[in-house]
Design a protein around this motif. Sequence first.
Motif, PDB file in Angstrom:
ATOM      1  N   LEU A 122       0.824  -1.207   0.000  1.00 34.18           N
ATOM      2  CA  LEU A 122       0.000   0.000   0.000  1.00 34.18           C
ATOM      3  C   LEU A 122       0.857   1.255   0.000  1.00 34.18           C
ATOM      4  O   LEU A 122       0.513   2.255  -0.640  1.00 34.18           O
ATOM      5  CB  LEU A 122      -0.959  -0.001   1.190  1.00 34.18           C
ATOM      6  N   GLU A 123       2.000   1.205   0.680  1.00 35.96           N
ATOM      7  CA  GLU A 123       2.920   2.337   0.659  1.00 35.96           C
ATOM      8  C   GLU A 123       3.509   2.514  -0.734  1.00 35.96           C
ATOM      9  O   GLU A 123       3.667   3.633  -1.218  1.00 35.96           O
ATOM     10  CB  GLU A 123       4.033   2.177   1.700  1.00 35.96           C
ATOM     11  N   LEU A 124       3.821   1.412  -1.387  1.00 37.98           N
ATOM     12  CA  LEU A 124       4.325   1.472  -2.759  1.00 37.98           C
ATOM     13  C   LEU A 124       3.247   2.045  -3.681  1.00 37.98           C
ATOM     14  O   LEU A 124       3.537   2.915  -4.514  1.00 37.98           O
ATOM     15  CB  LEU A 124       4.741   0.073  -3.235  1.00 37.98           C
ATOM     16  N   ALA A 125       2.025   1.606  -3.520  1.00 38.10           N
ATOM     17  CA  ALA A 125       0.926   2.124  -4.342  1.00 38.10           C
ATOM     18  C   ALA A 125       0.761   3.623  -4.131  1.00 38.10           C
ATOM     19  O   ALA A 125       0.571   4.374  -5.093  1.00 38.10           O
ATOM     20  CB  ALA A 125      -0.368   1.385  -4.010  1.00 38.10           C
ATOM     21  N   ALA A 126       0.844   4.073  -2.882  1.00 41.09           N
ATOM     22  CA  ALA A 126       0.712   5.507  -2.591  1.00 41.09           C
ATOM     23  C   ALA A 126       1.836   6.299  -3.262  1.00 41.09           C
ATOM     24  O   ALA A 126       1.594   7.364  -3.841  1.00 41.09           O
ATOM     25  CB  ALA A 126       0.727   5.738  -1.083  1.00 41.09           C
TER      26      ALA A 126
ATOM     27  N   GLN B  15      -6.396  -6.324  -2.848  1.00 44.27           N
ATOM     28  CA  GLN B  15      -7.795  -6.338  -2.407  1.00 44.27           C
ATOM     29  C   GLN B  15      -8.236  -7.655  -1.772  1.00 44.27           C
ATOM     30  O   GLN B  15      -8.844  -7.640  -0.698  1.00 44.27           O
ATOM     31  CB  GLN B  15      -8.701  -5.959  -3.565  1.00 44.27           C
ATOM     32  N   PRO B  16      -7.947  -8.813  -2.364  1.00 37.18           N
ATOM     33  CA  PRO B  16      -8.405 -10.062  -1.728  1.00 37.18           C
ATOM     34  C   PRO B  16      -7.714 -10.342  -0.386  1.00 37.18           C
ATOM     35  O   PRO B  16      -8.223 -11.113   0.421  1.00 37.18           O
ATOM     36  CB  PRO B  16      -8.032 -11.151  -2.732  1.00 37.18           C
ATOM     37  N   LEU B  17      -6.578  -9.706  -0.159  1.00 38.05           N
ATOM     38  CA  LEU B  17      -5.843  -9.919   1.088  1.00 38.05           C
ATOM     39  C   LEU B  17      -6.349  -9.038   2.225  1.00 38.05           C
ATOM     40  O   LEU B  17      -6.019  -9.274   3.387  1.00 38.05           O
ATOM     41  CB  LEU B  17      -4.349  -9.650   0.861  1.00 38.05           C
ATOM     42  N   ALA B  18      -7.123  -8.018   1.886  1.00 39.56           N
ATOM     43  CA  ALA B  18      -7.634  -7.084   2.893  1.00 39.56           C
ATOM     44  C   ALA B  18      -8.878  -7.668   3.540  1.00 39.56           C
ATOM     45  O   ALA B  18      -9.994  -7.489   3.060  1.00 39.56           O
ATOM     46  CB  ALA B  18      -7.923  -5.731   2.253  1.00 39.56           C
ATOM     47  N   VAL B  19      -8.677  -8.396   4.622  1.00 38.78           N
ATOM     48  CA  VAL B  19      -9.773  -9.043   5.322  1.00 38.78           C
ATOM     49  C   VAL B  19     -10.116  -8.271   6.595  1.00 38.78           C
ATOM     50  O   VAL B  19     -11.287  -8.034   6.882  1.00 38.78           O
ATOM     51  CB  VAL B  19      -9.409 -10.509   5.661  1.00 38.78           C
TER      52      VAL B  19
ATOM     53  N   ALA C  89      -9.640  -0.383   5.517  1.00 37.44           N
ATOM     54  CA  ALA C  89      -9.623   1.079   5.634  1.00 37.44           C
ATOM     55  C   ALA C  89      -8.495   1.670   4.795  1.00 37.44           C
ATOM     56  O   ALA C  89      -8.705   2.629   4.036  1.00 37.44           O
ATOM     57  CB  ALA C  89      -9.465   1.497   7.102  1.00 37.44           C
ATOM     58  N   LYS C  90      -7.321   1.087   4.917  1.00 43.73           N
ATOM     59  CA  LYS C  90      -6.165   1.590   4.169  1.00 43.73           C
ATOM     60  C   LYS C  90      -6.344   1.382   2.676  1.00 43.73           C
ATOM     61  O   LYS C  90      -6.068   2.279   1.871  1.00 43.73           O
ATOM     62  CB  LYS C  90      -4.890   0.907   4.672  1.00 43.73           C
ATOM     63  N   LEU C  91      -6.808   0.211   2.288  1.00 43.83           N
ATOM     64  CA  LEU C  91      -6.983  -0.101   0.876  1.00 43.83           C
ATOM     65  C   LEU C  91      -8.010   0.838   0.229  1.00 43.83           C
ATOM     66  O   LEU C  91      -7.747   1.426  -0.828  1.00 43.83           O
ATOM     67  CB  LEU C  91      -7.427  -1.554   0.706  1.00 43.83           C
ATOM     68  N   HIS C  92      -9.158   0.997   0.870  1.00 46.98           N
ATOM     69  CA  HIS C  92     -10.202   1.856   0.296  1.00 46.98           C
ATOM     70  C   HIS C  92      -9.762   3.314   0.264  1.00 46.98           C
ATOM     71  O   HIS C  92     -10.110   4.050  -0.669  1.00 46.98           O
ATOM     72  CB  HIS C  92     -11.514   1.699   1.052  1.00 46.98           C
TER      73      HIS C  92
ATOM     74  N   GLU D 255     -17.386   6.727  -2.937  1.00 48.83           N
ATOM     75  CA  GLU D 255     -17.691   5.377  -2.455  1.00 48.83           C
ATOM     76  C   GLU D 255     -16.500   4.772  -1.699  1.00 48.83           C
ATOM     77  O   GLU D 255     -16.661   4.220  -0.610  1.00 48.83           O
ATOM     78  CB  GLU D 255     -18.069   4.487  -3.639  1.00 48.83           C
ATOM     79  N   SER D 256     -15.306   4.896  -2.263  1.00 45.55           N
ATOM     80  CA  SER D 256     -14.129   4.307  -1.622  1.00 45.55           C
ATOM     81  C   SER D 256     -13.789   4.986  -0.304  1.00 45.55           C
ATOM     82  O   SER D 256     -13.476   4.320   0.687  1.00 45.55           O
ATOM     83  CB  SER D 256     -12.921   4.377  -2.564  1.00 45.55           C
ATOM     84  N   HIS D 257     -13.843   6.312  -0.275  1.00 44.16           N
ATOM     85  CA  HIS D 257     -13.550   7.018   0.977  1.00 44.16           C
ATOM     86  C   HIS D 257     -14.625   6.744   2.027  1.00 44.16           C
ATOM     87  O   HIS D 257     -14.311   6.647   3.223  1.00 44.16           O
ATOM     88  CB  HIS D 257     -13.374   8.520   0.737  1.00 44.16           C
TER      89      HIS D 257
END
Length: 142
Positions: free
Chosen positions: A3-7, A26-30, A36-39, A57-59
């Motif tokens: 997620l830090e790399l994506a940011a 996304q499938p790993l965010a359980v 919260a971080k992914l969205h 929607e995401s926020h």
Amino acid sequence: LCLELAASLRVLGRSDETRKILERAQPLAVADADKAKLHYHFGNLYFVSGASARALESHSEALVSARRAGLAEYECRALSGLADVHYMQGHMVSGHTQSEECVGLARQHGLADVVASNLPAMANLRYLSQGPAAAREIRSAI
């Protein structure tokens, strides 16, 4: 870490790579904290691409997950993202409300960096939604 790399990639304008990383994560965010971080990151990606409905929607999803997880920082960041989307859509009163909630919560939790990065937007949104009553916030943001 992804997620830090994506940011970082999003800030560099590498949207396609950012999207791919987020989609793989996304499938790993359980857990709610991970959701919260992914969205939040998806919301930022949609915002810069101009997809305001998807950003909203995401926020919104990030906010719900952050609250369930008890992550004050990501609750603030989601509120900030929502304020930005409302601004983008021309909804200044809603944007100011979200911005005030973000700054208030950030102050409550001692998140000085979040306060500092959101005060100018809050003042601007107050000015745009309430005109002259914004002077106090504008002075505090400077």
